[in-house]
Design an enzyme around this catalytic site. Structure first.
Site, PDB file in Angstrom:
ATOM      1  N   GLY A 189       0.820  -1.212   0.000  1.00  0.00           N
ATOM      2  CA  GLY A 189       0.000   0.000   0.000  1.00  0.00           C
ATOM      3  C   GLY A 189       0.853   1.261   0.000  1.00  0.00           C
ATOM      4  O   GLY A 189       1.633   1.488   0.925  1.00  0.00           O
ATOM      5  N   PHE A 221      -1.275   7.033   2.382  1.00  0.00           N
ATOM      6  CA  PHE A 221      -0.638   7.882   3.400  1.00  0.00           C
ATOM      7  C   PHE A 221       0.220   7.048   4.359  1.00  0.00           C
ATOM      8  O   PHE A 221       1.328   7.434   4.718  1.00  0.00           O
ATOM      9  CB  PHE A 221      -1.706   8.611   4.218  1.00  0.00           C
ATOM     10  CG  PHE A 221      -2.342   9.749   3.473  1.00  0.00           C
ATOM     11  CD1 PHE A 221      -1.639  10.897   3.187  1.00  0.00           C
ATOM     12  CD2 PHE A 221      -3.662   9.669   3.065  1.00  0.00           C
ATOM     13  CE1 PHE A 221      -2.222  11.945   2.503  1.00  0.00           C
ATOM     14  CE2 PHE A 221      -4.262  10.703   2.377  1.00  0.00           C
ATOM     15  CZ  PHE A 221      -3.539  11.846   2.093  1.00  0.00           C
ATOM     16  N   GLU A 251     -18.950  17.484   1.692  1.00  0.00           N
ATOM     17  CA  GLU A 251     -18.047  18.231   0.800  1.00  0.00           C
ATOM     18  C   GLU A 251     -18.479  18.055  -0.653  1.00  0.00           C
ATOM     19  O   GLU A 251     -18.503  19.009  -1.430  1.00  0.00           O
ATOM     20  CB  GLU A 251     -16.606  17.743   0.980  1.00  0.00           C
ATOM     21  CG  GLU A 251     -16.008  18.183   2.320  1.00  0.00           C
ATOM     22  CD  GLU A 251     -14.528  17.874   2.457  1.00  0.00           C
ATOM     23  OE1 GLU A 251     -14.089  16.838   1.930  1.00  0.00           O
ATOM     24  OE2 GLU A 251     -13.816  18.661   3.100  1.00  0.00           O
TER      25      GLU A 251
HETATM   26  C1  LIG Z   1     -13.351  11.187  -0.296  1.00  0.00           C
HETATM   27  C2  LIG Z   1     -12.457  11.162   0.913  1.00  0.00           C
HETATM   28  C3  LIG Z   1     -12.126  12.337   1.573  1.00  0.00           C
HETATM   29  C4  LIG Z   1     -11.281  12.318   2.690  1.00  0.00           C
HETATM   30  N1  LIG Z   1     -10.954  13.496   3.308  1.00  0.00           N
HETATM   31  C5  LIG Z   1     -10.067  13.477   4.323  1.00  0.00           C
HETATM   32  C6  LIG Z   1      -9.640  14.693   4.928  1.00  0.00           C
HETATM   33  O1  LIG Z   1     -10.105  15.761   4.554  1.00  0.00           O
HETATM   34  N2  LIG Z   1      -8.715  14.644   5.905  1.00  0.00           N
HETATM   35  C7  LIG Z   1      -8.181  13.444   6.327  1.00  0.00           C
HETATM   36  O2  LIG Z   1      -7.321  13.434   7.236  1.00  0.00           O
HETATM   37  N3  LIG Z   1      -8.580  12.282   5.800  1.00  0.00           N
HETATM   38  C8  LIG Z   1      -9.501  12.267   4.800  1.00  0.00           C
HETATM   39  N4  LIG Z   1      -9.903  11.093   4.239  1.00  0.00           N
HETATM   40  C9  LIG Z   1      -9.406   9.834   4.782  1.00  0.00           C
HETATM   41  C10 LIG Z   1      -8.017   9.514   4.274  1.00  0.00           C
HETATM   42  O3  LIG Z   1      -7.890   9.782   2.916  1.00  0.00           O
HETATM   43  C11 LIG Z   1      -7.712   8.052   4.587  1.00  0.00           C
HETATM   44  O4  LIG Z   1      -7.867   7.859   5.970  1.00  0.00           O
HETATM   45  C12 LIG Z   1      -6.293   7.709   4.171  1.00  0.00           C
HETATM   46  O5  LIG Z   1      -6.175   7.762   2.763  1.00  0.00           O
HETATM   47  C13 LIG Z   1      -5.899   6.313   4.648  1.00  0.00           C
HETATM   48  O6  LIG Z   1      -4.592   6.076   4.259  1.00  0.00           O
HETATM   49  P1  LIG Z   1      -4.095   4.598   4.031  1.00  0.00           P
HETATM   50  O7  LIG Z   1      -2.662   4.683   3.678  1.00  0.00           O
HETATM   51  O8  LIG Z   1      -4.484   3.764   5.190  1.00  0.00           O
HETATM   52  O9  LIG Z   1      -4.941   4.042   2.814  1.00  0.00           O
HETATM   53  P2  LIG Z   1      -5.053   4.590   1.325  1.00  0.00           P
HETATM   54  O10 LIG Z   1      -4.691   6.002   1.234  1.00  0.00           O
HETATM   55  O11 LIG Z   1      -6.386   4.155   0.847  1.00  0.00           O
HETATM   56  O12 LIG Z   1      -3.933   3.751   0.558  1.00  0.00           O
HETATM   57  C14 LIG Z   1      -4.033   2.376   0.373  1.00  0.00           C
HETATM   58  C15 LIG Z   1      -3.149   1.986  -0.793  1.00  0.00           C
HETATM   59  O13 LIG Z   1      -3.134   0.570  -0.893  1.00  0.00           O
HETATM   60  C16 LIG Z   1      -3.206   0.191  -2.239  1.00  0.00           C
HETATM   61  N5  LIG Z   1      -3.786  -1.165  -2.282  1.00  0.00           N
HETATM   62  C17 LIG Z   1      -5.001  -1.547  -1.823  1.00  0.00           C
HETATM   63  N6  LIG Z   1      -5.162  -2.871  -1.982  1.00  0.00           N
HETATM   64  C18 LIG Z   1      -4.032  -3.328  -2.552  1.00  0.00           C
HETATM   65  C19 LIG Z   1      -3.605  -4.617  -2.971  1.00  0.00           C
HETATM   66  N7  LIG Z   1      -4.375  -5.692  -2.822  1.00  0.00           N
HETATM   67  N8  LIG Z   1      -2.382  -4.752  -3.536  1.00  0.00           N
HETATM   68  C20 LIG Z   1      -1.594  -3.659  -3.700  1.00  0.00           C
HETATM   69  N9  LIG Z   1      -1.955  -2.409  -3.324  1.00  0.00           N
HETATM   70  C21 LIG Z   1      -3.145  -2.252  -2.747  1.00  0.00           C
HETATM   71  C22 LIG Z   1      -4.101   1.250  -2.873  1.00  0.00           C
HETATM   72  O14 LIG Z   1      -3.885   1.348  -4.276  1.00  0.00           O
HETATM   73  C23 LIG Z   1      -3.660   2.514  -2.123  1.00  0.00           C
HETATM   74  O15 LIG Z   1      -2.633   3.183  -2.789  1.00  0.00           O
HETATM   75  C24 LIG Z   1     -10.763  11.089   3.139  1.00  0.00           C
HETATM   76  C25 LIG Z   1     -11.101   9.907   2.476  1.00  0.00           C
HETATM   77  C26 LIG Z   1     -11.939   9.931   1.376  1.00  0.00           C
HETATM   78  C27 LIG Z   1     -12.264   8.655   0.664  1.00  0.00           C
END
Ligand SMILES: Cc1cc2nc3c(=O)[nH]c(=O)nc-3n(C[C@H](O)[C@H](O)[C@H](O)COP(=O)(O)OP(=O)(O)OC[C@H]3O[C@@H](n4cnc5c(N)ncnc54)[C@H](O)[C@@H]3O)c2cc1C
Length: 446
Positions: free
Chosen positions: A14, A17, A174
């Protein structure tokens, strides 16, 4: 043994963030080599997906090449592959092509996907907003609806210009605000012959307030701001069914629409079901306070993929700031383990939560005590916090801030209909009017 093999190997799944922050921190160490795996070649900035969906930003504005982030970092190898299973006992992941990656440490940060909570028809007919691809698909659907209605204004009676946003949390609020602005400031100018005034944005939530996680003042502020933009609020009402041409509500009424947008909740990405790990609320992996998983040494789960305990006991929210901070923290814990030191429990520095409700309204609840701000001060706070989230991903904060201020002003958005095939609306042979068929035939030269 070469120098590469003597290094501790960390496999991260992943590049969101959490995964990106972890890899960036580990990249600074000479003792570690990292394999960062993502199914896409880009990191997506989820907080601005709604801006992409409403054509205020282009794809490049909210996506960054993961390889570029690690240019000049020889100890980080980036692989664009999809992981379909994990074996936490051996810290191995397997890709769709059947290739395996084994690490001394395994970090699972695969994020989330839409949770439709079993709502009839939602998975097939609703447009979720949790990834770049989904935002592009939604944008194309919105633009297609306007184009179709422009060719055949009678389609307005079939709900062509009705947009139903399901979910009144930050994402839905939003999006509803931005969509109302898009209609009011852009579509009225770009479709002078269409009765754009009939376009309607509905926001439906089974709760009685918008932005549930915010203080009460923010609920009212958001409701007022949206109503001022003409958004129809349907609060305290659930969605029973999402059909291809309407949304059925729990009070028995229905709204005709070809664009029902799902912002109703999320759950862990599909990989969580194939990782052999304990799962809790939202299908997420239950982790200990130091983000490791009970019974599986060397395995961590982060960000939206994990249920992260909080001191108050209710668990940390699915936020970019939580994900980013726990990515960094995990890197430090891994380096501590390598150095023979003990891991420390994750401490989240809570800067607050915020939402932008269209071009001229924002709310922020700052710090742990949720000090409420609204209007331009909240807007400035929103920019500051999101610029921080973006920093480290790319050096384009200046561009971001420029965009934000021009959005706050009244600049023209990017109206490119680039996925017309996928966004095509089947108005149904039986319901298509003569005018529509005649117009379609003329357009295609028949
Ligand atoms: C529309 C929206 C608005 C938001 N607004 C805010 C905000 O204003 N402020 C804030 O703090 N948070 C906000 N969030 C929440 C925030 O974006 C998420 O909490 C954050 O992106 C989580 O980060 P992460 O790294 O856990 O997952 P993600 O950012 O979802 O990253 C996961 C990664 O894993 C990869 N992946 C998934 N499955 C697989 C697989 N099987 N094999 C290989 N790669 C894989 C994906 O491609 C992705 O790149 C928002 C979310 C959304 C959807």
């Amino acid at each position: 043994m070469n120098a590469r093999d003597s290094k501790t190997h960390v496999v991260i799944v992943g590049g969101g963030f959490a995964g990106l922050a972890c890899a960036r921190e580990l990249a600074k160490s000479n003792d570690v080599r990292v394999t960062l795996i993502d199914k896409n070649n880009y990191h997506q900035f989820q907080p601005l997906l709604y801006q992409l969906a409403t054509a205020h930003l282009g794809t490049d504005d909210i996506a960054t090449s993961i390889r570029q982030v690690f240019c000049g970092r020889p100890n980080v190898e980036v692989n664009m592959v999809e992981v379909i299973a994990a074996n936490p006992k051996t810290r191995t992941v397997t890709t769709r092509e059947g290739k395996s990656y084994q690490g001394d440490f395994l970090v699972l940060a695969a994020g989330s996907q839409a949770n439709f909570f079993g709502t009839a028809g939602a998975e097939t007919n609703a447009f979720p907003l949790y990834s770049l691809g989904e935002a592009q698909r939604l944008r194309s659907r919105i633009l297609t609806a306007f184009e179709d209605a422009d060719r055949n204004p009678k389609l307005v009676e079939q709900g062509a210009l009705n947009f139903v946003v399901i979910g009144g949390g930050p994402t839905g609020t939003e999006l509803a605000g931005a969509l109302a602005d898009m209609i009011r400031f852009t579509m009225t100018r770009e479709y002078p012959d269409l009765a754009v005034k009939h376009a309607q944005v509905y926001l439906v939530d089974h709760g009685h307030a918008l932005l549930g996680a915010f203080p009460a003042e923010a609920h009212d502020y958001a409701a007022r701001a949206l109503q001022k933009k003409g958004v129809q609020l349907r609060l305290g009402i659930g969605v029973k069914e999402v059909a291809s041409d309407h949304v059925l509500l729990s009070d028995g009424t229905s709204i005709q629409t070809r664009a029902a947008i799902w912002a109703g909740g999320l759950m862990a990405a599909p990989l969580a079901g194939n990782a052999g790990l304990p799962r809790g609320h939202g299908g997420r992996i239950d982790v200990r306070p130091d983000l490791t998983i009970d019974g599986f040494p060397g395995v961590y789960a982060l960000g939206d993929f994990a249920n992260i305990p909080s001191p108050a006991g209710e668990g940390l929210p699915q936020l970019g700031s939580v994900a980013q901070q726990c990515g960094k923290w995990t890197a430090k814990n891994i380096l501590a383990e390598i150095a023979g030191q003990t891991r420390t429990p994750f401490h989240y520095h809570d800067k607050g939560i915020m939402a932008m409700i269209g071009r001229d309204s924002a709310v922020a609840a700052i710090g742990k005590n949720r000090h409420e701000l609204d209007g331009p001060i909240a807007f400035a706070a929103w920019i500051g916090v999101h610029a921080l989230l973006m920093s480290g991903v790319r050096e384009r904060i200046e561009a971001f801030i420029n965009w934000a201020w021009s959005y706050f002003g009244r600049s023209l958005p990017i109206q490119v209909l680039d996925r017309s095939d996928q966004a095509r609306i089947d108005w149904g042979e039986g319901t298509q009017s003569e005018d529509f068929r005649a117009s379609a035939a003329t357009q295609s030269g028949r």
